[in-house]
Each structure stands twice: as C-alpha cells, then as structure tokens.
Design an enzyme around this catalytic site. Structure first.
Site, PDB file in Angstrom:
ATOM      1  N   HIS A  43     -47.780   9.211 -74.295  1.00 58.44           N
ATOM      2  CA  HIS A  43     -46.523   9.403 -75.028  1.00 58.44           C
ATOM      3  C   HIS A  43     -45.518  10.086 -74.095  1.00 58.44           C
ATOM      4  O   HIS A  43     -45.912  10.825 -73.195  1.00 58.44           O
ATOM      5  CB  HIS A  43     -46.840  10.306 -76.224  1.00 58.44           C
ATOM      6  N   ASP A  84     -53.775  16.220 -75.266  1.00 58.47           N
ATOM      7  CA  ASP A  84     -52.705  15.988 -76.240  1.00 58.47           C
ATOM      8  C   ASP A  84     -53.378  15.416 -77.489  1.00 58.47           C
ATOM      9  O   ASP A  84     -53.734  14.245 -77.552  1.00 58.47           O
ATOM     10  CB  ASP A  84     -51.694  15.007 -75.635  1.00 58.47           C
ATOM     11  N   CYS A  90     -42.761   5.350 -78.140  1.00 61.90           N
ATOM     12  CA  CYS A  90     -42.563   6.463 -77.188  1.00 61.90           C
ATOM     13  C   CYS A  90     -43.493   6.401 -75.977  1.00 61.90           C
ATOM     14  O   CYS A  90     -43.420   7.272 -75.111  1.00 61.90           O
ATOM     15  CB  CYS A  90     -42.721   7.830 -77.854  1.00 61.90           C
TER      16      CYS A  90
HETATM   17  N1  PLP Z   1     -48.305  12.855 -78.197  1.00 60.08           N
HETATM   18  C1  PLP Z   1     -48.728  11.849 -78.965  1.00 60.08           C
HETATM   19  C2  PLP Z   1     -49.988  11.134 -78.594  1.00 60.08           C
HETATM   20  C3  PLP Z   1     -48.012  11.466 -80.103  1.00 60.08           C
HETATM   21  O1  PLP Z   1     -48.440  10.470 -80.856  1.00 60.08           O
HETATM   22  C4  PLP Z   1     -46.839  12.184 -80.425  1.00 60.08           C
HETATM   23  C5  PLP Z   1     -46.019  11.778 -81.587  1.00 60.08           C
HETATM   24  O2  PLP Z   1     -46.040  10.645 -81.985  1.00 60.08           O
HETATM   25  C6  PLP Z   1     -46.442  13.250 -79.611  1.00 60.08           C
HETATM   26  C7  PLP Z   1     -47.202  13.554 -78.501  1.00 60.08           C
HETATM   27  C8  PLP Z   1     -45.233  14.066 -79.910  1.00 60.08           C
HETATM   28  O3  PLP Z   1     -45.381  14.731 -81.126  1.00 60.08           O
HETATM   29  P1  PLP Z   1     -44.169  15.561 -81.778  1.00 60.08           P
HETATM   30  O4  PLP Z   1     -42.999  14.611 -81.809  1.00 60.08           O
HETATM   31  O5  PLP Z   1     -44.661  15.919 -83.118  1.00 60.08           O
HETATM   32  O6  PLP Z   1     -43.908  16.715 -80.909  1.00 60.08           O
END
Ligand code: PLP
Length: 412
Positions: free
Chosen positions: A123, A201, A365
């Site tokens: 992401h 993550d 993303c």
């Molecule tokens: N990492 C992963 C794997 C995600 O799926 C997401 C959100 O979709 C994020 C990071 C970022 O999360 P947040 O927008 O809640 O900070």
C-alpha cells in the site's frame, strides 16, 4: 454457530433502510473501511454527552474518568494483540504509525546505501514514508522477488543473500489487493538473523485474524481501528519497548513531556506517551475499545471462518463464468480481486454501484500492483463479519449477468 442475523442487527447501516441508486445497500468494500455497530457509536456518544473532559490534563473527577478510560483501552489493545501495555502507541491510524516508524526510527538509523526491503504489492502508506526516508538519508528501496504473486520466506532469504545492506523489511501481513497472508513469524526470524528490523503492516490482518505480537516476534505492528468496526482517525503502533524507547520524537507538544526550560532542554515522557503529543482522539480511543470488545464477543476464529466460507462460496459461483477473471483464487481471505473480461475496472464498479453494490476499483492504493498482475486495475470485493450469503448472491448474480456500462446510467 455463527449468529449472523444477530450480528447484522447491531449495525445501523444494515437496518435495511440504506440504499444506493434505489437498491438496498450491499456493502462489499470492507478492506477499505468497515461499518460501525451501535455499541461503538454509543460509546463515542456517551463520551461526548456524559463525561467530556481532556486526558491527563486536570485534577478533577471527569478528567480522571477519561484517563482511566484511555488506559483501559490501551490495556485492551495490548491484550488483543498480545503486547505489553506500554508497547501500545495511539496514532491516527496505520498510515501515521508507519510514518512514526519511518521518521522516529529509520531516519536516525539508516545511512547512505542502506536498504529497505518492500514488495511491489505494498500500500502507498507502506511505501511512500520509506521513499521519503531514502531521499533524506541516501538509503535505497529494494523489492523482494515474488513467488506466484506471494512473498515467501525463501524469497526473503534470497533477498538477504543478494543484498547485505538490508536494515528494514516492511511488508503487509495480509495484502490489501490479493489478500495473501505472509508467514510473518518465519520471515521475522530471517530478518533478525541478518540484524535487520521487521515492520508488519497489519491493516488487513488485525481486523480478521489473530495477530500475536509476541509470538510473531516482529519489531513493529501497525493498524487502524476503522477497518475493524471502530471509528476513523484512530489506530495503533505496537513496537518492542526497547525500540520505542530509543526512537526519536516525531511530534512534540503538550502531553508528551515531563519538563522543558528556556535553554530548550526537553525531558520527554517514556514510551508510549512521548509519541502522543497534543490532545488525543479521546472519542476515537473509546470507540476503538468498544470495537475490540465487539470483535472479541464474536471471536476472530469465527470471523475468519465466516469470511472464508463466503469467499469460497463466491468463487464457486463465479467459477463457471468465463467472463470473470479472478486474480487471487488461492487467497486465504475474504478479498476477491477480479475483472470482467474486456471491461475496465472502474466501469464494472460503476455498473455494480447502479445495482446498490459497493466495491472498490483501481489499484487500491497499491500503485505498483500492475507489475505483478499484468493489468492496470482490478475490482475488489471484500467481505467482513456482517456480510451475508444473500449479499454475495446479489453480487455474483449481477457479475454473472454482466451488462453494459451504459446500463449504469440509463437503466434503473
Ligand atoms: N496498509 C494497508 C495494507 C492498507 O490496506 C491500508 C488501508 O487500506 C493502509 C495501510 C492505510 O490505512 P489507513 O488509511 O487507515 O491509515
């Protein structure tokens, strides 16, 4: 027995009155965010209507009550993830947690030509903070080779064999596009054998599967409450205490210091408080605690089994539909990434929207995923603890029936 009907009743968004384009809402975008049960909404409302006060700021009863509530939630998070209480830092969510590691740890510990190992499936929030640290330190990002679209222990070992300078490894525990779970525990072993640190993550794992900080022996875990029935704007960074204590301050201000003077000497509080400058998202923290209680009342094993059952069911229904290309049939999650042949992902999502079905389309993303999948965009349906078989049927029926994108505009 999974009491789905009872569970659905807990969600105002699922009370049958919500529609999109005149159709009952079918919410299949749970990897993006999740619906909130009454107990979470009520907990937040109670804070605002019954005991509003700041945290750590006053010597009166209300303030003390808020302090106790915040501490209670910190303890709940620690128990949920199996960490020590002082290893839980409240952040605004997964993204802020990753930035906190990048700026608080990596900026101090990386130097020119050091390497941060990522994957092409990450992401943006687990990529861009590291790019920025590379700009600031002269370190580099390398990408682990994938094995049939997956990050494996062997590929991580190979990465270390090829490159001696890897100092940080940061992977999603469960990918947000394909839903593959990595073998975090064994990867952590390899990473530590080489003296590097491992960031997990866990935005897509903590809400769905038991994620045990101590057992996995990773150095940091990051996640967001809004993906687990909690409010937006709150999440956590879990870090090994020795690392948290050594980390530099990222935000400074009220609430994170013991003392400062006119010589610009600042004595910060110990971790985790030294990272929590400014008034906390108190309502968010209280809602986060209620979300954890709610998930615990169902149980993560039951949630996972429910999601897998739905995913298997959807796959069995879509199998015979030659027009539908699925990119992650072997995924052990409630995420289905697909395209309808010849239809651009965003058109497909618009068409599904015209039937009341909420899915995500594009790159989700994870903007390098096109290098892994050979397609620039996918549609993603993601299930959660309240998704029903009927909703999966509506989704599959519409997908199988197909239709022209123009139907989205001209047929109701
Ligand atoms: N990492 C992963 C794997 C995600 O799926 C997401 C959100 O979709 C994020 C990071 C970022 O999360 P947040 O927008 O809640 O900070």
């Amino acid at each position: 027995m999974y009491k789905l009907e009872e569970i659905i009743k807990q969600f105002p968004m699922l009370d049958g009155s919500k529609t999109m384009q005149g159709h009952p809402l079918v919410f299949l975008d749970n990897a993006s965010t999740t619906l909130k049960p009454y107990c979470v909404i009520k907990a937040i409302e109670e804070y605002y209507s019954d005991y509003t006060a700041n945290h750590h700021r006053g010597d009166y009863d209300l303030c003390y009550k808020v302090d106790m509530k915040v501490q209670e939630v910190r303890e709940k998070v620690a128990k949920f993830i199996n960490s020590e209480v002082n290893e839980v830092v409240f952040t605004s969510g997964d993204t802020e947690s990753l930035n906190l590691i990048a700026y608080g740890y990596a900026l101090d510990n990386l130097k020119k030509d050091d390497v941060i190992l990522l994957s092409l499936e990450e992401h943006a929030s687990n990529t861009l903070p590291w790019y920025r640290i590379c700009e600031l330190t002269g370190a580099k990002v390398e990408f682990v080779d994938l094995e049939d679209k997956k990050i494996t222990v062997n590929r991580v070992k190979e990465a270390f064999n090829k490159c001696k300078n890897i100092k940080i490894v940061s992977f999603a525990h469960v990918g947000n596009v394909l839903g593959y779970e990595i073998d975090a525990k064994n990867i952590a072993n390899v990473v530590h054998e080489h003296g590097a640190i491992f960031v997990l993550d866990a935005a897509q794992s903590v809400p769905h599967i038991k994620t045990d900080f101590k057992d996995l022996d990773v150095d940091f875990i990051t996640f967001s409450a809004h993906k687990m029935c909690g409010p937006t704007g709150i999440g956590a960074l879990i870090g090994k205490y020795s690392l948290l204590q050594k980390m530099s301050l990222f935000k400074t201000g009220g609430g994170m210091n013991v003392k400062f003077n006119k010589n610009m000497e600042v004595i910060p509080l110990d971790a985790p408080y030294k990272f929590e400058a400014g008034t906390l998202n108190i309502a968010g923290i209280i809602g986060f605690g209620a979300a954890i209680d709610f998930i615990n009342s169902i149980g993560l094993d039951a949630i996972k089994e429910h999601e897998l059952e739905l995913a298997r069911y959807a796959l069995s229904r879509l199998e015979s539909c030659k027009d539908v290309v699925i990119y992650n049939k072997d995924s052990n999650s409630g995420i289905i990434a697909f395209n309808r042949a010849g239809v651009f992902a965003q058109d497909e999502a618009t068409l599904l929207n015209s039937k009341g079905i909420a899915v995500r389309s594009g790159q989700h993303c994870a903007k390098m995923i096109d290098e892994v999948l050979d397609t620039i965009a996918t549609v993603r349906a993601s299930f959660y603890l309240y998704t029903s078989k009927e909703e999966v049927d509506i989704f599959c029926d519409n997908l199988i029936k197909g239709g022209d994108i123009l139907d989205a505009y001209f047929s109701k």
